[in-house]
Design a protein around this motif. Structure first.
Motif, PDB file in Angstrom:
ATOM      1  N   PHE A  88       0.867  -1.174   0.000  1.00 43.42           N
ATOM      2  CA  PHE A  88       0.000   0.000   0.000  1.00 43.42           C
ATOM      3  C   PHE A  88       0.901   1.220   0.000  1.00 43.42           C
ATOM      4  CE2 PHE A  88      -1.753   3.436   2.646  1.00 43.42           C
ATOM      5  CZ  PHE A  88      -2.870   3.764   1.903  1.00 43.42           C
ATOM      6  N   LEU A 293      -4.287   3.923   8.074  1.00 43.94           N
ATOM      7  CA  LEU A 293      -4.114   3.476   6.694  1.00 43.94           C
ATOM      8  C   LEU A 293      -2.801   2.722   6.536  1.00 43.94           C
ATOM      9  CD1 LEU A 293      -5.314   6.615   4.682  1.00 43.94           C
ATOM     10  CD2 LEU A 293      -6.383   4.361   4.650  1.00 43.94           C
ATOM     11  N   GLU A 297      -4.079  -1.052   5.775  1.00 41.55           N
ATOM     12  CA  GLU A 297      -4.419  -1.213   4.347  1.00 41.55           C
ATOM     13  C   GLU A 297      -3.580  -2.326   3.725  1.00 41.55           C
ATOM     14  OE1 GLU A 297      -6.633   0.167   2.112  1.00 41.55           O
ATOM     15  OE2 GLU A 297      -7.641   0.947   3.885  1.00 41.55           O
TER      16      GLU A 297
END
Length: 297
Positions: A88, A293, A297
């Motif tokens: 990511f 995140l 992620e």
């Protein structure tokens, strides 16, 4: 499920980066311009999530222009490898260095956003012709604000308003192609931080102060502008989403003005723009969102 590690490219003193890492509960590595190439290449191995916050891999100063181009090629490859090898990736060195205000305005228009009329002009004659359409025009830096010294005189590239004949008196007949734009009377300015489909917006009442009336970045440190959280209309957010997708950006700071004609006008986007000021004034906890995140992620 958390990844084995998080890699962050940033400067050592970036406040926003330092706040994000306080929310990380997984292993992370920070790299900067002082990190060796050998260490960076080792980071390509294994699973990781990557955040390009700011900075550049090892600067090379005072070298022959040919070798500088050679190094820039290797440098760009290393940045690209860091981003593309990640499971990511948030942010992009490539998007940052190739950010172009004029191209941004074109894509913004294609996305349905209003933009002040603009042009790239290199002669006084063309400048005067452009001025005939409007009461005021603004000369703006096409890249970033900058300052420099020449012949002992300090210059800066802040926005400059031209409105009457006296403003044009000392302008040369020809000059370096320059970015000029229609001046929009505004009620207030907006700073919008975009993060993976979410918008965090703040209104800045810069019009109430002569020092910041043209641009809130002419900060009044003694009496700062009033700032408040702001909810953009859903139709504007949809158009901004289309713009960011057209730009290939998953994050960035967007500048907008709300005109006295009650219309929203897109000005620019900075792929690695600051969000700390917005975050603190509006209690958005953006640092925590970024940390989540990077971990999940």
């Amino acid at each position: 499920m958390r990844n084995k590690k998080v890699i962050i490219m940033s400067s050592e003193t970036d406040v926003s980066t330092n706040k994000v890492v306080t929310f990380l509960t997984t292993k992370y590595t920070k790299i900067s311009s002082s990190t060796s190439i050998e260490k960076i290449k080792k980071l390509f191995e294994g699973n990781y999530n990557f955040w390009y916050r700011r900075g550049i891999i090892q600067k090379q100063n005072n070298i022959n222009p040919f070798f500088q181009r050679e190094w820039n090629t290797v440098q760009s490859y290393l940045h690209s490898k860091l981003e593309k090898s990640a499971q990511f990736c948030l942010g992009s060195y490539t998007k940052e260095i190739h950010n172009n205000k004029l191209i941004n305005l074109t894509i913004a228009q294609e996305s349905g956003l209003n933009v002040p009329k603009y042009n790239a002009i290199s002669s006084k004659k063309a400048l005067l012709k452009f001025k005939q359409e409007f009461d005021k025009i603004v000369i703006k830096p096409a890249w970033n604000l900058a300052s420099f010294v020449q012949d002992g005189i300090n210059y800066n590239t802040k926005n400059t308003v031209l409105s009457n004949e006296n403003d044009f008196a000392n302008i040369s007949d020809s000059f370096l192609p320059s970015f000029v734009q229609e001046y929009i009377d505004k009620k207030y300015e907006l700073r919008v931080f975009f993060l993976k489909g979410k918008f965090y917006s703040m209104a800045i009442f810069s019009q109430l102060d002569e020092q910041t009336k043209l641009d809130y970045r002419n900060y009044n440190r003694t009496k700062p502008n009033r700032t408040v959280p702001y909810q953009l209309p859903s139709i504007i957010e949809k158009k901004l989403q289309a713009f960011m997708e057209g730009m290939g950006l998953d994050t960035g700071s967007i500048d907008i003005i709300f005109g006295t004609d009650n219309k929203y006008y897109f000005l620019e986007v900075n792929p690695v723009g600051q969000f700390e000021w917005l975050n603190e004034n509006c209690n958005y906890y953006i640092e925590k969102e970024i940390a989540n995140l990077l971990m999940y992620e």
